[in-house]
Design a protein around this motif. Structure first.
Motif, mmCIF file in Angstrom:
data_model
loop_
_atom_site.group_PDB
_atom_site.id
_atom_site.type_symbol
_atom_site.label_atom_id
_atom_site.label_comp_id
_atom_site.label_asym_id
_atom_site.label_seq_id
_atom_site.Cartn_x
_atom_site.Cartn_y
_atom_site.Cartn_z
ATOM 1 N N GLU A 91 0.792 -1.089 -0.001
ATOM 2 C CA GLU A 91 -0.074 -0.170 0.209
ATOM 3 C C GLU A 91 0.651 1.329 0.046
ATOM 4 N N ALA A 92 2.087 1.257 0.662
ATOM 5 C CA ALA A 92 2.953 2.449 0.729
ATOM 6 C C ALA A 92 3.597 2.655 -0.763
ATOM 7 N N ALA A 93 3.525 1.604 -1.399
ATOM 8 C CA ALA A 93 4.126 1.654 -2.957
ATOM 9 C C ALA A 93 3.056 2.190 -3.756
ATOM 10 N N GLY A 94 1.748 1.982 -3.332
ATOM 11 C CA GLY A 94 0.770 2.790 -4.110
ATOM 12 C C GLY A 94 -0.220 1.620 -4.781
ATOM 13 N N PHE A 95 -0.181 0.379 -4.198
ATOM 14 C CA PHE A 95 -1.308 -0.569 -4.674
ATOM 15 C C PHE A 95 -2.309 -0.401 -3.550
ATOM 16 N N ASP A 96 -3.596 -0.945 -4.407
ATOM 17 C CA ASP A 96 -4.708 -0.804 -3.437
ATOM 18 C C ASP A 96 -5.085 -2.324 -3.147
ATOM 19 N N LEU A 97 -5.668 -2.867 -2.141
ATOM 20 C CA LEU A 97 -6.003 -4.361 -1.780
ATOM 21 C C LEU A 97 -7.383 -4.629 -2.397
ATOM 22 N N HIS A 98 -7.346 -5.636 -3.048
ATOM 23 C CA HIS A 98 -8.669 -6.207 -3.580
ATOM 24 C C HIS A 98 -9.341 -7.130 -2.565
ATOM 25 N N THR A 99 -8.340 -8.175 -2.044
ATOM 26 C CA THR A 99 -8.812 -9.157 -1.074
ATOM 27 C C THR A 99 -7.358 -9.904 -0.650
ATOM 28 N N ILE A 100 -7.588 -10.702 0.146
ATOM 29 C CA ILE A 100 -6.424 -11.647 0.663
ATOM 30 C C ILE A 100 -6.973 -12.993 0.248
ATOM 31 N N LEU A 101 -6.222 -13.678 -0.603
ATOM 32 C CA LEU A 101 -6.638 -14.954 -1.148
ATOM 33 C C LEU A 101 -5.914 -15.920 -0.226
ATOM 34 N N THR A 102 -6.284 -17.259 0.004
ATOM 35 C CA THR A 102 -5.695 -18.434 0.888
ATOM 36 C C THR A 102 -5.676 -19.571 0.279
ATOM 37 N N TRP A 103 -4.420 -20.078 0.285
ATOM 38 C CA TRP A 103 -4.117 -21.386 -0.487
ATOM 39 C C TRP A 103 -4.019 -22.451 0.775
ATOM 40 N N ASP A 104 -4.701 -23.506 0.623
ATOM 41 C CA ASP A 104 -4.746 -24.487 1.644
ATOM 42 C C ASP A 104 -3.712 -25.634 0.959
ATOM 43 N N LYS A 105 -2.503 -25.542 1.567
ATOM 44 C CA LYS A 105 -1.626 -26.765 0.941
ATOM 45 C C LYS A 105 -1.995 -28.110 1.296
ATOM 46 N N ARG A 106 -2.762 -28.609 2.342
ATOM 47 C CA ARG A 106 -3.076 -30.028 2.511
ATOM 48 C C ARG A 106 -1.889 -30.768 3.166
ATOM 49 N N SER A 107 -0.980 -30.058 3.489
ATOM 50 C CA SER A 107 0.128 -30.695 4.154
ATOM 51 C C SER A 107 0.894 -29.484 5.030
ATOM 52 N N ALA A 108 1.627 -30.004 5.929
ATOM 53 C CA ALA A 108 2.572 -29.035 6.972
ATOM 54 C C ALA A 108 3.680 -29.605 7.464
ATOM 55 N N LEU A 109 4.601 -28.504 7.879
ATOM 56 C CA LEU A 109 5.636 -29.449 8.826
ATOM 57 C C LEU A 109 4.983 -29.361 10.218
ATOM 58 N N PRO A 110 5.639 -30.388 10.875
ATOM 59 C CA PRO A 110 5.297 -30.591 12.411
ATOM 60 C C PRO A 110 6.000 -29.244 12.884
ATOM 61 N N ASN A 111 5.315 -28.653 14.032
ATOM 62 C CA ASN A 111 5.982 -27.723 15.074
ATOM 63 C C ASN A 111 5.174 -27.968 16.317
#
Length: 260
Positions: free
Chosen positions: A106-126
């Protein structure tokens, strides 16, 4: 600086901060930019009392997996200047970096449409909640226009099947979704941090001209190989006569009957 041309793809081995200002304006930006990514929430499995058992018995995740010497604020103004007016951009991030990426964009000048989410179906344990999602800032420069498939959901579930040794490779299917929703066939797509070349492969499959930049020579060579291989495969599903946006692409959305 090394330059390779493969079909409608132009690939640069060098620093995007030097290369992007020399380019002609582009129509879309799709990129998984470098940011600090750690392997998990603890230094090593054995430091936990009792450790893990079963399939996790040998698991340890100390140290960073991605080298990063560039900040969001270093490069987002550069790509903003390179993007044509009234165009869209996609910047990927994990949860920890999302706030900084959003603020810098936004500081660079872009406007946000929306935040998209990717479900990877896998994860590293922590030792905290296991992250199975990553995020994309879907942004615009100038006026908004409706994406080509408004039925697309902000959450998509796509399993990552690695096609390279790059530690943060993204699915071709995911990048193709973004590219095909925000471009027509003669619109040029830029990825200033090409990595393993997934955005370029998606452009080849979608019939879009592509400009990719990668600093690391090993990954640059990897990108060239993947894009070259993709260019040799005929795409029977490539849309025809797909180079003309609708005349009313910037028209406001039709109000829904009965909406307040």
């Amino acid at each position: 600086m090394r330059v390779e041309t493969i079909g409608d793809c132009t690939l640069y081995n060098g620093d995007m901060r030097d290369i992007v200002p020399t380019l002609s304006s582009v129509d879309c930006i799709v990129s998984d930019a470098p940011y600090l990514v750690s392997k998990g929430g603890f230094a090593a499995n054995l430091q936990l009392e009792g450790g893990f058992g079963g399939w996790m018995k040998d698991y340890g995740n100390g140290g960073d997996i991605v080298k990063c010497d560039i900040k969001w604020s270093d490069w987002l103004p550069i790509v903003y200047a390179a993007l044509k007016d009234d165009r869209q951009a996609y910047f990927m991030s994990n949860g920890k970096n999302l706030k900084a990426a959003w603020a810098a964009a936004e500081a660079a000048g872009f406007d946000l449409h929306t935040i998209l989410t990717w479900d990877k179906r896998s994860a590293l344990p922590n030792k905290y909640y296991q992250n199975v999602t990553e995020f994309t800032l879907f942004m615009r420069k100038g006026k908004a226009f409706t994406i080509r498939n408004p039925a697309s959901k902000s959450l998509v579930s796509i399993f990552q099947r690695d096609e390279s040794s790059h530690p943060t490779e993204k699915p071709t299917e995911l990048m193709s979704l973004y590219i095909e929703n925000s471009t027509w066939s003669d619109w040029v797509v830029l990825d200033p941090f090409m990595g393993s070349g997934t955005t370029g492969v998606s452009c080849v499959q979608s019939g879009r001209p592509f400009i990719g930049i990668e600093l690391d020579e090993t990954y640059f060579d990897m990108s060239c190989r993947r894009i070259e291989a993709a260019s040799r495969k005929p795409n029977m599903f490539r849309p025809k006569n797909d180079n003309t946006p609708p005349a009313d692409m910037f028209a406001p959305a039709t109000p829904v009957a009965g909406a307040a």
